[in-house]
Design a protein around this motif. Structure first.
Motif, PDB file in Angstrom:
ATOM      1  N   SER A 120      13.528 -29.289 -27.344  1.00  0.00           N
ATOM      2  CA  SER A 120      14.033 -27.895 -26.947  1.00  0.00           C
ATOM      3  C   SER A 120      13.041 -26.853 -27.639  1.00  0.00           C
ATOM      4  N   LEU A 121      12.931 -27.057 -28.838  1.00  0.00           N
ATOM      5  CA  LEU A 121      12.065 -26.208 -29.609  1.00  0.00           C
ATOM      6  C   LEU A 121      10.723 -26.186 -29.122  1.00  0.00           C
ATOM      7  N   ALA A 122      10.126 -27.200 -28.778  1.00  0.00           N
ATOM      8  CA  ALA A 122       8.890 -27.278 -28.103  1.00  0.00           C
ATOM      9  C   ALA A 122       8.784 -26.429 -26.813  1.00  0.00           C
ATOM     10  N   VAL A 123       9.560 -26.583 -25.823  1.00  0.00           N
ATOM     11  CA  VAL A 123       9.617 -25.580 -24.838  1.00  0.00           C
ATOM     12  C   VAL A 123       9.890 -24.227 -25.135  1.00  0.00           C
ATOM     13  N   ALA A 124      10.570 -24.039 -26.087  1.00  0.00           N
ATOM     14  CA  ALA A 124      10.840 -22.560 -26.568  1.00  0.00           C
ATOM     15  C   ALA A 124       9.620 -21.930 -26.917  1.00  0.00           C
ATOM     16  N   ARG A 125       8.815 -22.744 -27.857  1.00  0.00           N
ATOM     17  CA  ARG A 125       7.560 -22.089 -28.533  1.00  0.00           C
ATOM     18  C   ARG A 125       6.599 -22.110 -27.040  1.00  0.00           C
ATOM     19  N   ALA A 126       6.584 -22.853 -25.993  1.00  0.00           N
ATOM     20  CA  ALA A 126       5.736 -22.776 -25.279  1.00  0.00           C
ATOM     21  C   ALA A 126       5.907 -21.475 -24.237  1.00  0.00           C
ATOM     22  N   LEU A 127       7.091 -21.182 -24.040  1.00  0.00           N
ATOM     23  CA  LEU A 127       7.814 -20.002 -23.346  1.00  0.00           C
ATOM     24  C   LEU A 127       7.326 -18.675 -24.030  1.00  0.00           C
ATOM     25  N   LEU A 128       7.371 -18.652 -25.265  1.00  0.00           N
ATOM     26  CA  LEU A 128       7.085 -17.545 -26.003  1.00  0.00           C
ATOM     27  C   LEU A 128       5.612 -17.454 -25.998  1.00  0.00           C
ATOM     28  N   ALA A 129       4.809 -18.605 -26.177  1.00  0.00           N
ATOM     29  CA  ALA A 129       3.422 -18.224 -25.753  1.00  0.00           C
ATOM     30  C   ALA A 129       3.028 -17.921 -24.339  1.00  0.00           C
ATOM     31  N   CYS A 130       3.933 -18.130 -23.598  1.00  0.00           N
ATOM     32  CA  CYS A 130       3.831 -17.534 -21.967  1.00  0.00           C
ATOM     33  C   CYS A 130       4.063 -16.105 -22.019  1.00  0.00           C
ATOM     34  N   GLY A 131       4.535 -15.543 -23.021  1.00  0.00           N
ATOM     35  CA  GLY A 131       5.072 -14.042 -22.999  1.00  0.00           C
ATOM     36  C   GLY A 131       6.606 -13.642 -22.579  1.00  0.00           C
TER      37      GLY A 131
ATOM     38  N   ALA B  39      -2.099 -22.830  -9.580  1.00  0.00           N
ATOM     39  CA  ALA B  39      -1.404 -22.057 -10.803  1.00  0.00           C
ATOM     40  C   ALA B  39      -0.347 -23.032 -11.344  1.00  0.00           C
ATOM     41  N   ILE B  40      -0.158 -24.286 -10.781  1.00  0.00           N
ATOM     42  CA  ILE B  40       0.851 -25.103 -11.469  1.00  0.00           C
ATOM     43  C   ILE B  40       0.290 -25.924 -12.347  1.00  0.00           C
ATOM     44  N   GLU B  41       0.533 -26.053 -13.710  1.00  0.00           N
ATOM     45  CA  GLU B  41      -0.083 -26.878 -14.758  1.00  0.00           C
ATOM     46  C   GLU B  41       1.007 -28.115 -15.088  1.00  0.00           C
ATOM     47  N   GLY B  42       0.268 -28.885 -15.680  1.00  0.00           N
ATOM     48  CA  GLY B  42       0.905 -30.127 -15.975  1.00  0.00           C
ATOM     49  C   GLY B  42       1.830 -29.739 -17.323  1.00  0.00           C
ATOM     50  N   TRP B  43       2.705 -30.573 -17.469  1.00  0.00           N
ATOM     51  CA  TRP B  43       3.846 -30.299 -18.586  1.00  0.00           C
ATOM     52  C   TRP B  43       3.321 -30.312 -20.041  1.00  0.00           C
ATOM     53  N   ASN B  44       2.343 -31.581 -20.012  1.00  0.00           N
ATOM     54  CA  ASN B  44       1.739 -31.622 -21.546  1.00  0.00           C
ATOM     55  C   ASN B  44       0.745 -30.287 -21.744  1.00  0.00           C
ATOM     56  N   SER B  45       0.177 -29.797 -20.565  1.00  0.00           N
ATOM     57  CA  SER B  45      -0.604 -28.415 -20.974  1.00  0.00           C
ATOM     58  C   SER B  45       0.220 -27.346 -21.167  1.00  0.00           C
ATOM     59  N   LEU B  46       1.406 -27.108 -20.656  1.00  0.00           N
ATOM     60  CA  LEU B  46       2.282 -26.217 -20.953  1.00  0.00           C
ATOM     61  C   LEU B  46       2.905 -26.221 -22.337  1.00  0.00           C
ATOM     62  N   LEU B  47       3.281 -27.384 -22.801  1.00  0.00           N
ATOM     63  CA  LEU B  47       3.601 -27.652 -24.302  1.00  0.00           C
ATOM     64  C   LEU B  47       2.610 -27.223 -25.250  1.00  0.00           C
ATOM     65  N   ALA B  48       1.335 -27.476 -24.743  1.00  0.00           N
ATOM     66  CA  ALA B  48       0.159 -27.444 -25.750  1.00  0.00           C
ATOM     67  C   ALA B  48      -0.008 -25.983 -25.841  1.00  0.00           C
ATOM     68  N   ARG B  49       0.342 -24.986 -24.999  1.00  0.00           N
ATOM     69  CA  ARG B  49       0.536 -23.722 -25.339  1.00  0.00           C
ATOM     70  C   ARG B  49       1.272 -22.901 -26.296  1.00  0.00           C
ATOM     71  N   GLY B  50       2.211 -23.963 -26.760  1.00  0.00           N
ATOM     72  CA  GLY B  50       3.208 -23.553 -27.687  1.00  0.00           C
ATOM     73  C   GLY B  50       2.877 -24.071 -29.017  1.00  0.00           C
ATOM     74  N   GLU B  51       1.964 -24.581 -29.166  1.00  0.00           N
ATOM     75  CA  GLU B  51       1.381 -25.274 -30.494  1.00  0.00           C
ATOM     76  C   GLU B  51       1.084 -24.218 -31.541  1.00  0.00           C
ATOM     77  N   PRO B  52       0.627 -23.127 -31.264  1.00  0.00           N
ATOM     78  CA  PRO B  52       0.119 -22.250 -32.038  1.00  0.00           C
ATOM     79  C   PRO B  52       1.428 -21.298 -32.643  1.00  0.00           C
TER      80      PRO B  52
END
Length: 257
Positions: free
Chosen positions: A30-41, A148-161
Motif C-alpha cells: 500500500s505504501l508503494a502505491v501511495a508513493r507512486a500516486l504522489l509521484a503522479c501528482g 497511455a496505459i503503463e504496466g504495473w511495475n512501471s507505475l510503482l517505479a515512479r514512486g521510488e524517489p
C-alpha cells in the motif's frame, strides 16, 4: 500492521501457485502505491479509479490511495462500455488503476475505444476531452505499456524517489471529515450514481462488522461478489481485517474452485 504484522491478511490462489500477503506485506504494498500516486501528482481529494476484481492489488490500491490523500473510487468490472464511460466521466478520476483482462473483457481496449487518444498518448501525458481529468492509467495484470496505459511495475517505479516520510505527512494532513471513498450504484434502474463517503464514515462502516458478527481473530472470509460494491467492501474487508483475519480472494466466481 503493528499488531498483526506477521499474520496472513490475504491470499490468492492462481493456476501456477499461491500468493500470500501478511499485514506487513499489505502495508508495504500500500505504501508503494501511495508513493507512486504522489509521484503522479495527485493531491488531497484526487479521485483514483480502481477497476479490478477481488485481488491483492485491489487492497493495496484502496489503502494506498487513502494514504496518499486521494479518494479511492472502485468501479464495477461488470460494467458495459457505456456504463464505464459514465463512471470515468462522473468520477472525474485523474488516475485509473485497472485489471486489463476480466473474463472476456479487455478493459484497455474498451477504454481506448471510448477515447482513442489513449492509444497514442505517452504514459502520464493523456489530455483527452472525453475524460478531461484523466492523466495516468496503469494495468495491474501487465508489464507492457499500451499507449497511455503503463504496466504495473512501471507505475510503482515512479514512486521510488518519493520518501515514505512524505506519505506519512500526506496521510496526517487528511481529516476524518474529508472525502475518502467514492462508490457507485449498480445502475440497474438508470445510470450509476456516485455516493461520496468521508474517511470517518468509511472507517466506522469497516470496523463495526467485527462486533456485529462476533468475529474472533481466527476468521477467514471469502466472497463471490466484488469489493467494488460498498456492502461487500465493508462486511468482507472490514469484518475480516478488523479482526486480524485473512481474506481468501477469488477474482471471479468459479464454483468448481
Amino acid at each position: 500492521p503493528a499488531r498483526f504484522a506477521q499474520s496472513e491478511a490475504a491470499v490468492s490462489h492462481y493456476t501456477d501457485g499461491v500468493e500470500r500477503w501478511t499485514y506487513a506485506d499489505l502495508w508495504s504494498h500500500s505504501l508503494a502505491v501511495a508513493r507512486a500516486l504522489l509521484a503522479c501528482g495527485i493531491g488531497k481529494g484526487t479521485r483514483v479509479g480502481i477497476l479490478m476484481t477481488n485481488r491483492l492489488e485491489f487492497l493495496s490500491s484502496v489503502f494506498g490511495t487513502a494514504l496518499a490523500g486521494g479518494v479511492a473510487t472502485p468501479m464495477s468490472t461488470f460494467s458495459t462500455p457505456a456504463e464505464l464511460e459514465v463512471l470515468v466521466q462522473n468520477s472525474g478520476c485523474s488516475v485509473m488503476l485497472l485489471e486489463r483482462n476480466v473474463l472476456k473483457k479487455d478493459f484497455a481496449a474498451i477504454l481506448t475505444e471510448l477515447e482513442p487518444r489513449i492509444a497514442t498518448a505517452a504514459p502520464g501525458e493523456l489530455h483527452a476531452p472525453q475524460f478531461p481529468f484523466l492523466r495516468h492509467l496503469a494495468m495491474v495484470d501487465s508489464t507492457e505499456a499500451t499507449g497511455a496505459i503503463e504496466g504495473w511495475n512501471s507505475l510503482l517505479a515512479r514512486g521510488e524517489p518519493i520518501a515514505p516520510e512524505l506519505v506519512e505527512a500526506t496521510a496526517a494532513s487528511v481529516s476524518p471529515a474529508e472525502p475518502g471513498m467514492l462508490f457507485f450504484s449498480s445502475g440497474s434502474t438508470g445510470k450509476p450514481k456516485g455516493i461520496l463517503g468521508a474517511h470517518r464514515g468509511v472507517c466506522l462502516q469497516l470496523w463495526r462488522w467485527r462486533k456485529w458478527l462476533a468475529l474472533d481473530e481466527c476468521v477467514r472470509s471469502w466472497s463471490a461478489n466484488g469489493f467494488f460494491w460498498s456492502g461487500n467492501f465493508a462486511i468482507g474487508i472490514g469484518g475480516t481485517l478488523s479482526a486480524g483475519g485473512a481474506l481468501v480472494l477469488q477474482p471471479t466466481f468459479q464454483a468448481e474452485e
